[in-house]
Design an enzyme around this catalytic site. Structure first.
Site: not given
Ligand code: 5RP
Length: 221
Positions: A29, A97, A103
């Site tokens: 992300g 994302g 993750e």
């Molecule tokens: C990706 C995620 C990211 O950590 C989440 O979407 C946060 O993203 P960002 O730092 O762009 O706000 O879980 O799968």
């Protein structure tokens, strides 16, 4: 301070949690990307990184940071990643994302999960952000019907395939008052690979960027 500046602030602060001469788990992300850029400055201090997505692996390598397969690493002292929503208890929604499965796996191996986020991500109750659920493609319609029974409104993330070759359903309309129970419930639906509720293995430390700088929260367990 803008949201991007807040993300930059926590990305830098997270360097304090990096353990020397060890592997580090790195999330995905925009906030995690900023962290990778900071990590590059101290890359000589770490063994290398385990990435939670192909895109993260690419960015790490572009900075000259060694990327190792998780199967070859038994100890990850720290995992650093962003969140779409987080509570003071360390429960999170992740997967905006689409990298939620990897993750969750890297986070499971890690001894400590440090969540880095701008202040807008802190919520009292999870669920305003549509909950991502990674699903085996042939089970998409069945899983969607089961999610409707739970009170959700699933939407197929069109044109998106995960690193694992699966699809994502983004579920809106859920008020997640018991994150651990919902995590277990959705994980129990046949065809679900991973639900984006991270409660059973939540954050150990939350670094929140705000106008006054970084707030550090340590949820009680
Ligand atoms: C990706 C995620 C990211 O950590 C989440 O979407 C946060 O993203 P960002 O730092 O762009 O706000 O879980 O799968």
């Amino acid at each position: 301070m803008t949201q991007d500046e807040q993300k930059q602030l926590v990305a830098r602060e997270a360097l304090r949690y990096v353990v020397d001469d060890a592997w580090i788990g790195v999330g995905s992300g925009s906030t995690a990307n900023l962290f990778i850029d900071e990590l590059a400055k101290i890359r000589h201090r770490i063994k290398g990184a385990v990435a939670s997505s192909a895109r993260t692996a690419e960015r790490l390598k572009s900075h000259g940071i060694d990327v190792e397969e998780l199967n070859n690493v038994s100890d990850i002292p720290v995992y650093i990643d962003g969140a779409d929503e987080v509570t003071v208890h360390g429960a999170m929604i992740k997967g905006g994302g689409g990298a939620l499965t990897r993750e969750k796996i890297v986070a499971a191996v890690a001894r400590r999960f440090v969540c880095i986020a701008d202040a807008s991500k802190l919520v009292d109750v999870l669920g305003t952000f549509p909950l991502p659920v990674e699903v085996i493609p042939m089970a998409r319609s069945y899983v969607a019907r089961e999610l409707v029974k739970l009170g959700g409104y699933p939407a197929w993330r069109m044109g998106f395939t995960t690193d694992n070759g699966n699809v994502i359903l983004d579920v809106s309309g859920l008020s997640i008052v018991d994150p651990s129970a919902l995590e277990d419930r959705i994980n129990g639906i046949a065809g679900v690979v991973t639900v984006g509720v991270f409660a059973r293995r939540g954050a150990d430390v939350i670094l929140l960027g705000g106008d006054d700088g970084v707030r550090t929260l340590v949820p009680k367990r």
